[in-house]
Design an enzyme around this catalytic site. Structure first.
Site, PDB file in Angstrom:
ATOM      1  N   SER A   7       0.739  -1.149   0.079  1.00  0.00           N
ATOM      2  CA  SER A   7      -0.150   0.110   0.087  1.00  0.00           C
ATOM      3  C   SER A   7       0.944   1.350   0.116  1.00  0.00           C
ATOM      4  O   SER A   7       1.576   1.464   0.754  1.00  0.00           O
ATOM      5  CB  SER A   7      -0.996  -0.165   1.385  1.00  0.00           C
ATOM      6  OG  SER A   7      -1.538   1.281   1.308  1.00  0.00           O
ATOM      7  N   HIS A  32      -1.157  -1.334  -4.188  1.00  0.00           N
ATOM      8  CA  HIS A  32      -2.388  -1.149  -3.525  1.00  0.00           C
ATOM      9  C   HIS A  32      -2.500   0.404  -3.317  1.00  0.00           C
ATOM     10  O   HIS A  32      -1.752   1.117  -3.004  1.00  0.00           O
ATOM     11  CB  HIS A  32      -2.554  -1.852  -2.206  1.00  0.00           C
ATOM     12  CG  HIS A  32      -3.800  -1.728  -1.458  1.00  0.00           C
ATOM     13  ND1 HIS A  32      -4.808  -2.591  -2.030  1.00  0.00           N
ATOM     14  CD2 HIS A  32      -4.170  -0.888  -0.545  1.00  0.00           C
ATOM     15  CE1 HIS A  32      -5.790  -2.197  -1.097  1.00  0.00           C
ATOM     16  NE2 HIS A  32      -5.616  -1.267  -0.004  1.00  0.00           N
ATOM     17  N   ASP A  34      -5.140   3.290  -1.918  1.00  0.00           N
ATOM     18  CA  ASP A  34      -6.181   3.362  -1.278  1.00  0.00           C
ATOM     19  C   ASP A  34      -6.830   4.981  -1.382  1.00  0.00           C
ATOM     20  O   ASP A  34      -6.108   5.935  -1.185  1.00  0.00           O
ATOM     21  CB  ASP A  34      -5.770   3.748   0.446  1.00  0.00           C
ATOM     22  CG  ASP A  34      -5.244   2.166   0.897  1.00  0.00           C
ATOM     23  OD1 ASP A  34      -6.162   1.552   0.835  1.00  0.00           O
ATOM     24  OD2 ASP A  34      -4.296   1.923   1.148  1.00  0.00           O
ATOM     25  N   MET A  36      -9.690   7.666  -0.475  1.00  0.00           N
ATOM     26  CA  MET A  36     -10.575   7.954   0.809  1.00  0.00           C
ATOM     27  C   MET A  36     -11.234   9.403   0.587  1.00  0.00           C
ATOM     28  O   MET A  36     -10.643  10.308   0.131  1.00  0.00           O
ATOM     29  CB  MET A  36      -9.501   8.045   2.185  1.00  0.00           C
ATOM     30  CG  MET A  36      -8.771   6.992   2.209  1.00  0.00           C
ATOM     31  SD  MET A  36      -7.778   6.939   3.907  1.00  0.00           S
ATOM     32  CE  MET A  36      -7.084   5.658   3.834  1.00  0.00           C
ATOM     33  N   HIS A  65      -8.304   0.611  -3.881  1.00  0.00           N
ATOM     34  CA  HIS A  65      -9.260   0.370  -2.845  1.00  0.00           C
ATOM     35  C   HIS A  65     -10.083   1.629  -2.613  1.00  0.00           C
ATOM     36  O   HIS A  65      -9.445   2.372  -2.097  1.00  0.00           O
ATOM     37  CB  HIS A  65      -8.621  -0.231  -1.792  1.00  0.00           C
ATOM     38  CG  HIS A  65      -9.290  -0.146  -0.462  1.00  0.00           C
ATOM     39  ND1 HIS A  65      -8.669  -0.562   0.611  1.00  0.00           N
ATOM     40  CD2 HIS A  65     -10.554  -0.446  -0.377  1.00  0.00           C
ATOM     41  CE1 HIS A  65      -9.581  -0.779   1.696  1.00  0.00           C
ATOM     42  NE2 HIS A  65     -10.736  -0.723   1.016  1.00  0.00           N
ATOM     43  N   MET A  67     -12.532   3.597  -0.574  1.00  0.00           N
ATOM     44  CA  MET A  67     -13.127   3.935   0.601  1.00  0.00           C
ATOM     45  C   MET A  67     -14.027   5.213   0.471  1.00  0.00           C
ATOM     46  O   MET A  67     -13.516   6.235   1.021  1.00  0.00           O
ATOM     47  CB  MET A  67     -12.147   3.997   1.787  1.00  0.00           C
ATOM     48  CG  MET A  67     -11.485   2.595   2.131  1.00  0.00           C
ATOM     49  SD  MET A  67      -9.942   2.862   3.079  1.00  0.00           S
ATOM     50  CE  MET A  67      -8.921   2.798   1.708  1.00  0.00           C
ATOM     51  N   MET A 138     -11.017  -6.461   5.432  1.00  0.00           N
ATOM     52  CA  MET A 138     -10.343  -5.555   6.140  1.00  0.00           C
ATOM     53  C   MET A 138     -10.060  -6.136   7.420  1.00  0.00           C
ATOM     54  O   MET A 138     -10.727  -6.707   8.334  1.00  0.00           O
ATOM     55  CB  MET A 138     -11.083  -4.302   6.460  1.00  0.00           C
ATOM     56  CG  MET A 138     -11.513  -3.226   5.373  1.00  0.00           C
ATOM     57  SD  MET A 138      -9.904  -2.807   4.536  1.00  0.00           S
ATOM     58  CE  MET A 138      -9.061  -1.911   5.424  1.00  0.00           C
ATOM     59  N   ASP A 176      -6.377  -6.898   4.399  1.00  0.00           N
ATOM     60  CA  ASP A 176      -5.830  -5.420   4.292  1.00  0.00           C
ATOM     61  C   ASP A 176      -5.852  -4.904   5.770  1.00  0.00           C
ATOM     62  O   ASP A 176      -7.101  -4.665   6.246  1.00  0.00           O
ATOM     63  CB  ASP A 176      -6.363  -4.372   3.229  1.00  0.00           C
ATOM     64  CG  ASP A 176      -6.133  -3.155   3.234  1.00  0.00           C
ATOM     65  OD1 ASP A 176      -4.710  -2.716   3.705  1.00  0.00           O
ATOM     66  OD2 ASP A 176      -6.732  -2.297   2.624  1.00  0.00           O
TER      67      ASP A 176
END
Ligand code: DX5
Ligand code: ZN
Length: 216
Positions: A7, A32, A34, A36, A65, A67, A138, A176
């Protein structure tokens, strides 16, 4: 085969090209990323321009990913930006919209994936499993890197491994949050085959050795 998806949340954002080069050289299978939105999780990270820039910089598959609330609004744009795997949260919208979002991702030629937060039960993935190329469990509350691994998520990983083997054996199972050279073994023993690791990889002085260790 165990795959490692470092990540970049734990990378140096001022030197992202170098830090992605490092994990590629070290043999990582995925990157990876992330995303958000400050609503689905109490934090903000990065979006389309950064993903497009990473896409231009590396051939490693991008494991994105999301979120974010109501991801259906943006999935096509994340596909265009260069995602190879696009993961949305089961908690982020209605079941109808979640299904439609996964279908949109698939129609873009990108691998659709679904993610469950720690308090969401294993059964929540069932309606989506036939459509998914990866399920993400998660092992921390989403929103921040560097948190403590929740070993009590392992029964859920085992249950979802059972669903995958029965319903869609080609689907990958990813974990993760808090994965390091110790906790990786629990994840692998529980049936995960893709391990996300942020802090463990980027805080290591020897990234190739760390990635090797993570494979169990
Ligand atoms: C947390 C993110 C993770 C995070 C993992 O919301 O989804 O991908 O970067 O970081 P570590 O490996 O440090 O727990
Ligand atoms: Zn993540």
């Amino acid at each position: 085969m165990i795959r490692v998806s470092p990540s970049i949340l734990a990378a140096d954002f001022a030197d992202l090209g170098r830090d992605i080069g490092r994990i590629k050289q070290a043999g990582a299978e995925y990157v990876h990323i992330d995303v958000m939105d400050g609503l689905f999780v109490p934090n903000l990270s990065l979006g389309f321009p950064v993903i497009s820039a990473i896409r231009r910089d590396t051939e490693l598959p991008l494991d994105v990913h999301l979120m974010i609330e109501r991801p259906i609004r943006y999935v096509e744009r994340f596909c265009e930006a260069g995602a190879d795997i696009l993961t949305i949260h089961v908690e982020a919208d209605t079941p109808e919209n979640t299904m439609q979002a996964l279908e949109k991702i698939r129609a873009c030629g990108v691998r659709p994936a679904i993610c469950v937060k720690p308090r969401t039960p294993a059964e929540a993935v069932l309606p989506y499993l036939p459509l998914c190329s990866l399920i993400l469990v998660m092992t921390v509350e989403p929103g921040f890197g560097g948190q403590k691994f929740m070993a009590d998520m392992m029964p859920k990983v085992q249950t979802i491994r059972g669903y995958i083997d029965a319903m869609n054996p080609a689907c990958e199972l990813e974990v993760d949050g808090g994965v390091d050279s110790g906790t990786c073994r629990l994840c692998i023993a529980s049936g995960a085959n893709v391990l996300v690791a942020g802090s463990a990889v980027y805080k290591s002085a020897d990234i190739p050795a760390k990635i090797k260790e993570l494979r169990g």
